[in-house]
Design a protein around this motif. Structure first.
Motif, mmCIF file in Angstrom:
data_model
loop_
_atom_site.group_PDB
_atom_site.id
_atom_site.type_symbol
_atom_site.label_atom_id
_atom_site.label_comp_id
_atom_site.label_asym_id
_atom_site.label_seq_id
_atom_site.Cartn_x
_atom_site.Cartn_y
_atom_site.Cartn_z
ATOM 1 N N ARG A 210 21.490 31.888 36.794
ATOM 2 C CA ARG A 210 22.432 31.226 37.672
ATOM 3 C C ARG A 210 21.627 30.427 38.691
ATOM 4 O O ARG A 210 20.567 30.877 39.124
ATOM 5 C CB ARG A 210 23.295 32.260 38.388
ATOM 6 C CG ARG A 210 24.654 31.711 38.725
ATOM 7 C CD ARG A 210 25.529 32.739 39.367
ATOM 8 N NE ARG A 210 25.689 33.925 38.538
ATOM 9 C CZ ARG A 210 26.638 34.835 38.751
ATOM 10 N NH1 ARG A 210 27.489 34.677 39.736
ATOM 11 N NH2 ARG A 210 26.726 35.908 37.993
ATOM 12 N N CYS A 211 22.108 29.250 39.044
ATOM 13 C CA CYS A 211 21.400 28.380 39.984
ATOM 14 C C CYS A 211 21.119 29.107 41.296
ATOM 15 O O CYS A 211 21.976 29.827 41.820
ATOM 16 C CB CYS A 211 22.234 27.124 40.241
ATOM 17 S SG CYS A 211 21.493 26.029 41.461
ATOM 18 N N ALA A 212 19.905 28.886 41.831
ATOM 19 C CA ALA A 212 19.504 29.532 43.079
ATOM 20 C C ALA A 212 20.006 28.784 44.302
ATOM 21 O O ALA A 212 19.775 29.209 45.439
ATOM 22 C CB ALA A 212 17.979 29.650 43.129
ATOM 23 N N GLY B 299 25.514 28.946 47.346
ATOM 24 C CA GLY B 299 26.904 28.608 47.053
ATOM 25 C C GLY B 299 27.119 27.999 45.683
ATOM 26 O O GLY B 299 28.251 27.807 45.255
ATOM 27 N N CYS B 300 26.046 27.669 44.953
ATOM 28 C CA CYS B 300 26.193 27.056 43.630
ATOM 29 C C CYS B 300 26.428 28.165 42.606
ATOM 30 O O CYS B 300 25.776 29.200 42.648
ATOM 31 C CB CYS B 300 24.949 26.258 43.263
ATOM 32 S SG CYS B 300 25.141 25.368 41.700
ATOM 33 N N THR B 301 27.371 27.928 41.697
ATOM 34 C CA THR B 301 27.717 28.970 40.726
ATOM 35 C C THR B 301 27.387 28.544 39.301
ATOM 36 O O THR B 301 27.848 29.142 38.353
ATOM 37 C CB THR B 301 29.226 29.274 40.810
ATOM 38 O OG1 THR B 301 29.931 28.031 40.723
ATOM 39 C CG2 THR B 301 29.581 29.962 42.106
ATOM 40 N N PHE C 210 16.990 25.806 39.605
ATOM 41 C CA PHE C 210 18.199 25.099 40.010
ATOM 42 C C PHE C 210 18.916 24.442 38.835
ATOM 43 O O PHE C 210 18.289 24.051 37.850
ATOM 44 C CB PHE C 210 17.856 24.029 41.047
ATOM 45 C CG PHE C 210 17.223 24.600 42.279
ATOM 46 C CD1 PHE C 210 17.963 25.364 43.161
ATOM 47 C CD2 PHE C 210 15.877 24.393 42.536
ATOM 48 C CE1 PHE C 210 17.382 25.911 44.291
ATOM 49 C CE2 PHE C 210 15.281 24.930 43.668
ATOM 50 C CZ PHE C 210 16.036 25.697 44.553
ATOM 51 N N CYS C 211 20.239 24.288 38.997
ATOM 52 C CA CYS C 211 21.030 23.600 37.986
ATOM 53 C C CYS C 211 20.508 22.177 37.846
ATOM 54 O O CYS C 211 20.402 21.646 36.759
ATOM 55 C CB CYS C 211 22.507 23.612 38.376
ATOM 56 S SG CYS C 211 22.902 22.744 39.904
ATOM 57 N N SER C 212 20.196 21.562 38.976
ATOM 58 C CA SER C 212 19.721 20.190 38.966
ATOM 59 C C SER C 212 18.707 20.011 40.082
ATOM 60 O O SER C 212 18.951 20.391 41.234
ATOM 61 C CB SER C 212 20.914 19.247 39.159
ATOM 62 O OG SER C 212 20.564 18.174 39.984
ATOM 63 N N VAL D 89 20.130 17.705 42.848
ATOM 64 C CA VAL D 89 21.190 18.193 43.739
ATOM 65 C C VAL D 89 20.732 19.463 44.448
ATOM 66 O O VAL D 89 20.277 19.426 45.588
ATOM 67 C CB VAL D 89 22.519 18.404 42.974
ATOM 68 C CG1 VAL D 89 23.609 18.850 43.950
ATOM 69 C CG2 VAL D 89 22.931 17.120 42.281
ATOM 70 N N CYS D 90 20.798 20.610 43.770
ATOM 71 C CA CYS D 90 20.488 21.877 44.437
ATOM 72 C C CYS D 90 19.004 21.979 44.802
ATOM 73 O O CYS D 90 18.661 22.531 45.841
ATOM 74 C CB CYS D 90 20.909 23.043 43.569
ATOM 75 S SG CYS D 90 22.685 23.293 43.604
ATOM 76 N N GLY D 91 18.112 21.440 43.951
ATOM 77 C CA GLY D 91 16.681 21.493 44.237
ATOM 78 C C GLY D 91 16.350 20.752 45.521
ATOM 79 O O GLY D 91 15.661 21.258 46.392
HETATM 80 ZN ZN LIG Z 1 23.059 24.401 41.600
#
Ligand SMILES: [Zn+2]
Length: 200
Positions: free
Chosen positions: A155-157, A160-162, A176-178, A181-183
């Motif tokens: 799951r993305c670190a 709040g990202c799920t 991270f998912c991306s 964005v999240c990174g």
């Molecule tokens: Zn994410």
């Protein structure tokens, strides 16, 4: 918001059709049209398109199929999380559910030519009614648990990202998912923390 395909596996891309980009969940397969479009974008039914599915089965039947797919998604999210933490479980009930859903549609082998002019044997689905579409999604969930390493299903670190993804990096270091964005958000937060003289 358009569905994201950054899960590195269609099953996780499907889990990610209910992201929470600003804390509140957004439903991306809320009706039959968006569910058909997702199947099309995910290339899970290469012999057809979203508009062809709508013409063939009608909006109402596709809406029902989408509702069932959303139920499957929420159930699968919970099970995949449990399987990842305890991959050795028996999970008989879960297997029964997936097997029943997969048995709804028929699958047949097809020999196709690949981009580099080789041959590849693939499975094709024969979909005769809208309620059989769920077999295609269930098969992806089954493929995830059958072929992926549980520890690499992450799951993305991002706070709040799920979103979920399979970590296919060599070092198994994807967080991270991306990255954009999240990174980036995590980098900015760490930078601010250092500027405030915080950190450790
Ligand atoms: Zn994410």
């Amino acid at each position: 918001m358009k569905p994201l395909f950054l899960g590195s596996h269609p099953a996780l891309d499907f889990l990610n059709t209910r992201p929470t980009p600003r804390g509140a969940p957004i439903e991306l397969v809320g009706d039959g049209t968006s569910f058909a479009a997702w199947l099309d974008d995910a290339r899970l039914l290469p012999a057809t398109t979203a508009s062809a599915l709508k013409r063939r089965f009608g909006a109402a039947a596709l809406d029902e199929a989408a509702a069932e797919a959303r139920d499957l998604r929420e159930w699968a999210r919970d099970w995949i999380a449990r399987w990842r933490d305890a991959p050795g479980g028996a999970y008989k009930t879960e297997l029964r559910r997936l097997n029943q859903l997969m048995a709804r549609a028929r699958c047949y082998p097809e020999l196709v030519i690949t981009k580099d002019a080789g041959f590849q044997l693939t499975d094709r689905w024969r979909i005769d009614s809208a309620d059989e579409l769920i077999a295609v999604v269930a098969a992806q969930i089954a493929s995830l648990v059958a072929t992926e390493e549980p520890a690499l299903v992450k799951r993305c670190a991002g706070p709040g990202c799920t979103l979920w993804f399979v970590d296919r990096t060599k070092a198994h270091s994807r967080l991270f998912c991306s990255a954009t964005v999240c990174g980036n958000r995590a980098k900015v937060a760490a930078f601010r923390e250092r500027q405030r003289g915080g950190g450790d």
